[in-house]
Scaffold this active site. Structure first.
Site, short mmCIF file in Angstrom:
data_model
loop_
_atom_site.label_atom_id
_atom_site.label_comp_id
_atom_site.label_asym_id
_atom_site.label_seq_id
_atom_site.Cartn_x
_atom_site.Cartn_y
_atom_site.Cartn_z
CD GLU A 77 8.67 8.13 1.96
OE1 GLU A 77 9.04 8.10 3.16
OE2 GLU A 77 7.59 7.65 1.58
NE ARG A 87 4.01 -5.41 0.79
CZ ARG A 87 3.20 -5.58 -0.27
NH1 ARG A 87 2.50 -6.67 -0.40
NH2 ARG A 87 3.09 -4.64 -1.18
CB CYS A 140 10.25 3.32 -3.46
SG CYS A 140 8.91 3.23 -4.65
CG HIS A 162 6.22 6.32 -1.49
ND1 HIS A 162 7.23 6.20 -0.55
CD2 HIS A 162 6.37 5.27 -2.34
CE1 HIS A 162 7.94 5.11 -0.82
NE2 HIS A 162 7.45 4.54 -1.90
#
Length: 192
Positions: A77, A87, A140, A162
């Site tokens: 990332e 979510r 995360c 990830h």
């Protein structure tokens, strides 16, 4: 050099989280120079657990891993956002929306471990990888932003990657490639 690796407990009904499996395996293979910390999938608790370990260990580098179940490649990332937007609920049942990770902090931080060099190193080891330009807005990202905010005033190098499910890229392939990358980090090939 001291390096801390972090991974997460299972979440969203899962029984295994590749991020913890990989982080703990890498720490075991490297002995005393590398340690691993299992983080809760919790907006409220994850940074407290991380900060306590950072204060205790004072590592020069922190490499964090998280699961991205929809991805088919390893994705270092580049950016952590100062935003919590869940979510799905975390493991405590919390589902924040449009909340800053750290009120008053910058809108984003760039990782201080080059995502581009990281992706290239993984590809060199034969594992599919590509740079991702946002760690999302779930736990995360919360941890990645919190880590970089902590390091902004204390120093150190921080990165986040990830990982895909093991059904997509096997545990053995992920661990071997990340171990080679970790060796480069320990040898300070990335200007740590």
């Amino acid at each position: 050099m001291r390096v801390l690796l972090t991974g997460f407990e299972p979440f969203d009904g899962g029984t295994v989280n590749p991020s913890w499996e990989v982080a703990s395996a890498l720490a075991r293979s490297r002995g005393g120079e590398v340690s691993a910390l299992r983080l809760p999938v919790s907006f409220a608790r994850s940074l407290g657990v991380l900060y306590a370990e950072l204060e205790r260990l004072r590592p020069q580098a922190v490499i964090s891993f998280g699961l991205a179940s929809s991805r088919s490649v390893l994705t270092p990332e580049r950016v952590a956002l100062n935003l919590d937007e869940a979510r799905i609920p975390d493991n405590d049942g919390s589902q924040p929306s449009d909340i800053p990770v750290v009120p008053g902090a910058p809108a984003a931080y760039f990782g201080t471990l080059s995502a581009l060099l990281w992706a290239r190193a993984l590809e060199k080891e034969g594992v599919p990888a590509q740079v991702s330009y946002s760690a999302g807005t779930y736990v995360c990202n919360h941890v990645f932003f919190g880590l970089l905010h902590w390091q902004a005033s204390r120093g150190g190098v921080g990165g986040f990657c990830h990982l895909p499910p093991f059904e997509t890229v096997s545990f053995e392939r992920q661990t071997a490639a990340l171990d080679a990358f970790l060796g480069d980090v320990l040898a300070q090939k990335f200007k740590i």
